[in-house]
Structures are given as structure tokens and as C-alpha cells.
Design a protein around this motif. Structure first.
Motif, short mmCIF file in Angstrom:
data_model
loop_
_atom_site.label_atom_id
_atom_site.label_comp_id
_atom_site.label_asym_id
_atom_site.label_seq_id
_atom_site.Cartn_x
_atom_site.Cartn_y
_atom_site.Cartn_z
N ASN A 110 3.58 14.29 -13.81
CA ASN A 110 2.57 14.95 -14.66
C ASN A 110 2.66 16.46 -14.53
N ARG A 111 2.86 16.94 -13.28
CA ARG A 111 2.98 18.39 -13.09
C ARG A 111 4.22 18.93 -13.79
N LEU A 112 5.33 18.20 -13.68
CA LEU A 112 6.55 18.63 -14.36
C LEU A 112 6.38 18.65 -15.87
N GLN A 113 5.71 17.65 -16.41
CA GLN A 113 5.46 17.61 -17.85
C GLN A 113 4.61 18.79 -18.29
N ASP A 114 3.62 19.16 -17.47
CA ASP A 114 2.79 20.32 -17.79
C ASP A 114 3.62 21.60 -17.78
N GLU A 115 4.50 21.74 -16.78
CA GLU A 115 5.34 22.93 -16.70
C GLU A 115 6.30 22.99 -17.88
N VAL A 116 6.88 21.85 -18.26
CA VAL A 116 7.78 21.82 -19.41
C VAL A 116 7.04 22.21 -20.69
N SER A 117 5.82 21.74 -20.82
CA SER A 117 5.03 22.08 -22.00
C SER A 117 4.76 23.58 -22.06
N GLN A 118 4.45 24.17 -20.90
CA GLN A 118 4.21 25.61 -20.86
C GLN A 118 5.46 26.39 -21.22
N VAL A 119 6.60 25.97 -20.66
CA VAL A 119 7.86 26.65 -20.97
C VAL A 119 8.20 26.50 -22.45
N ARG A 120 7.98 25.30 -22.99
CA ARG A 120 8.26 25.07 -24.41
C ARG A 120 7.39 25.98 -25.28
N GLY A 121 6.13 26.13 -24.89
CA GLY A 121 5.23 26.99 -25.65
C GLY A 121 5.69 28.43 -25.63
N ILE A 122 6.11 28.92 -24.45
CA ILE A 122 6.59 30.29 -24.34
C ILE A 122 7.86 30.47 -25.16
N GLN A 168 3.92 9.81 -9.82
CA GLN A 168 3.27 10.00 -11.11
C GLN A 168 2.62 11.38 -11.19
N GLN A 169 2.02 11.82 -10.11
CA GLN A 169 1.40 13.14 -10.07
C GLN A 169 2.46 14.23 -10.23
N GLN A 217 0.82 -1.19 0.00
CA GLN A 217 0.00 0.00 0.00
C GLN A 217 0.87 1.27 0.00
N SER A 218 1.92 1.22 0.82
CA SER A 218 2.82 2.38 0.88
C SER A 218 3.51 2.60 -0.47
N ARG A 219 3.95 1.50 -1.09
CA ARG A 219 4.60 1.62 -2.40
C ARG A 219 3.63 2.16 -3.45
N ASN A 220 2.41 1.68 -3.42
CA ASN A 220 1.41 2.15 -4.38
C ASN A 220 1.14 3.64 -4.20
N LEU A 221 1.02 4.07 -2.95
CA LEU A 221 0.80 5.49 -2.68
C LEU A 221 1.97 6.33 -3.17
N LEU A 222 3.20 5.81 -2.96
CA LEU A 222 4.39 6.52 -3.42
C LEU A 222 4.42 6.62 -4.94
N GLN A 223 4.06 5.54 -5.62
CA GLN A 223 4.02 5.56 -7.08
C GLN A 223 2.99 6.56 -7.60
N VAL A 224 1.85 6.61 -6.93
CA VAL A 224 0.81 7.57 -7.34
C VAL A 224 1.33 8.99 -7.17
N GLU A 225 1.99 9.26 -6.05
CA GLU A 225 2.51 10.60 -5.79
C GLU A 225 3.58 10.98 -6.79
#
Length: 247
Positions: free
Chosen positions: A61-73, A57-58, A47-55
Motif C-alpha cells: 500500500n505504501r509503495l502504491q501511494d508513492e507510485v501515485s505521487q510520482v505519477r502525479g508529479i 500488504q502494508q 499467526q506468523s504467516r498472517n502477520l507477515l501477510q499484513v506487513e
């Protein structure tokens, strides 16, 4: 048969078999409890490992969104910069064409326009001042007023990224106005003070030409030879070689 008789018979018969007693119930219960605890610990770890993997992954995803925004700018800024550089190249070509006409037709009324530097200043006031000087030629067609405008620009922003180009085109404008001495001074500034300027080869060619026209053959020859040695593959060097062969 009575128990005593049976026991006596076994002793008398010499039997060596011993009956094993069954395991106590408490030991079996203890073993089962230990297994359950291990399973519970494993489930907790999963359960702890699954929670860590979810965190993780989140966060990914946030980093990928930020990279996409920077790339667009970045792409947007790159596009705008390319537009500016394209306009500068167009200005440069038009200026060269007009100046070439002025040299080939000295008796006709010709005008030159200052070229924009390939570098871009971060100072908005500096950019506005330079663009205002360019506008005097490109939009207003006030060629005579362009000379003092560029002189004022150089006084106000002596360390500008546009300084070498401003000196170069002042030299061109003054050449067309038949003021070779002042024109030579501006070309000398480009040659002596801006070794990395992309206008330096052309400035050396124009300076050598003016020196030659003033009868300063030795200085002209040295300027042309310096141009050939430092920028051998440029168009300016080829023109300098042609002038040297005719001296």
C-alpha cells in the motif's frame, strides 16, 4: 466356582484364547499431548504467516501511494513541458512566416524572430538570457537590438542547447539586413558544427541561396546537393531541387 477350578478346567479343555490387556493410560496421555503440541505449532505458524501477510500488504500500500505521487508529479511536469513546446512551435511558425515574407519582399521592412530550441536547458540563467533575447522581438519589437543580444548570448553560452537555433536566426536577421557574408557565416556554423540540429536542413538551404546570390555557383550547387542527399524528404530539399534546376 473357585478360581483354581476354573483355571484347571480351561487347561483341561485346551482353550487357546488369550485376553489382551488394555493400553496403559500413560501412552494415551502422551499421544494426546503430542497432538496438542502439533496443533499449537500449526497455530503459531498460521499467526506468523498472517502477520507477515499484513506487513507485506502494508508495504504494498505504501509503495502504491508513492507510485501515485510520482505519477502525479510526472504528469504535471509533462503538462508543463508540453505547454513550453507548444509555445516554441508557435514561435517557430511565426518566425518562418516572417522570414518567408522577407525573402519574397526584399524591399519592404521585415523582421525575423529567433526560434526557441526544442531542447530545454537546466540552467535558469541560460534560459533567462535566451528568453530575454526572444522578448526583444516578441514583446519589445526591438529587432535591431536582437542581433547583439543573441551575439552576447552565444559568447556567454557557447555550448548552449539553443546555440544552433541562435546561429540560425542570426543568419536570418543578418540576411534581412542585407549582410549576406556575415549571415553565411552563421549558417555555416549550423551546418558544420551541429549535425544533429533540426535547423540544419533549413540552414543548408539558406546558405546555398546566399552563395548562389553571391555568384558562387559551384559552392551553392554542392550545398544544395548535400541537402538533397542528406535530407531528401524535407521541404528544404524540395526547394533546393527547384533552385538546382534553375542554375
Amino acid at each position: 466356582m473357585k478360581p483354581k477350578i476354573i483355571l484347571a478346567a480351561m487347561i483341561l479343555s485346551g482353550s487357546t484364547h488369550v485376553w489382551a490387556a488394555p493400553a496403559p493410560v500413560s501412552e494415551a496421555a502422551s499421544s494426546q499431548s503430542s497432538i496438542e503440541k502439533r496443533l499449537a505449532a500449526l497455530e503459531s505458524m498460521m499467526q506468523s504467516r498472517n502477520l507477515l501477510q499484513v506487513e507485506l500488504q502494508q508495504q504494498l500500500n505504501r509503495l502504491q501511494d508513492e507510485v501515485s505521487q510520482v505519477r502525479g508529479i510526472t504528469e504535471e511536469q509533462t503538462y508543463k513541458l508540453e505547454k513550453v513546446l507548444q509555445r516554441q512551435r508557435e514561435l517557430y511558425q511565426e518566425i518562418e512566416n516572417r522570414v518567408s515574407q522577407a525573402y519574397s519582399q526584399p524591399s519592404a521592412e521585415q523582421h525575423a524572430e529567433p526560434v526557441a530550441s526544442q531542447a530545454i536547458s537546466s540552467d535558469l540563467s541560460e534560459n533567462e538570457a535566451y528568453e530575454r533575447a526572444v522578448a526583444l522581438i516578441m514583446k519589445d519589437k526591438r529587432y535591431d537590438q536582437a542581433i547583439p543580444e543573441f551575439q552576447t548570448f552565444l559568447t556567454t553560452y557557447p555550448n548552449s542547447v539553443y546555440a544552433s537555433n541562435a546561429h540560425y536566426w542570426l543568419g536570418q536577421l543578418l540576411t534581412i539586413k542585407n549582410d549576406p557574408i556575415k549571415a553565411s557565416e552563421h549558417f555555416k556554423v549550423v551546418v558544420n558544427e551541429f549535425p544533429n540540429s533540426n535547423k540544419r536542413p533549413d540552414a543548408m538551404l539558406k546558405l546555398g541561396t546566399l552563395l548562389q546570390e553571391q555568384g558562387l555557383a559551384e559552392q551553392a550547387s554542392k550545398t544544395f546537393n548535400d541537402l538533397l542527399n542528406q535530407y531528401p524528404s524535407t521541404t528544404a530539399a524540395k526547394l533546393a531541387a527547384d533552385r538546382l534546376s534553375k542554375m
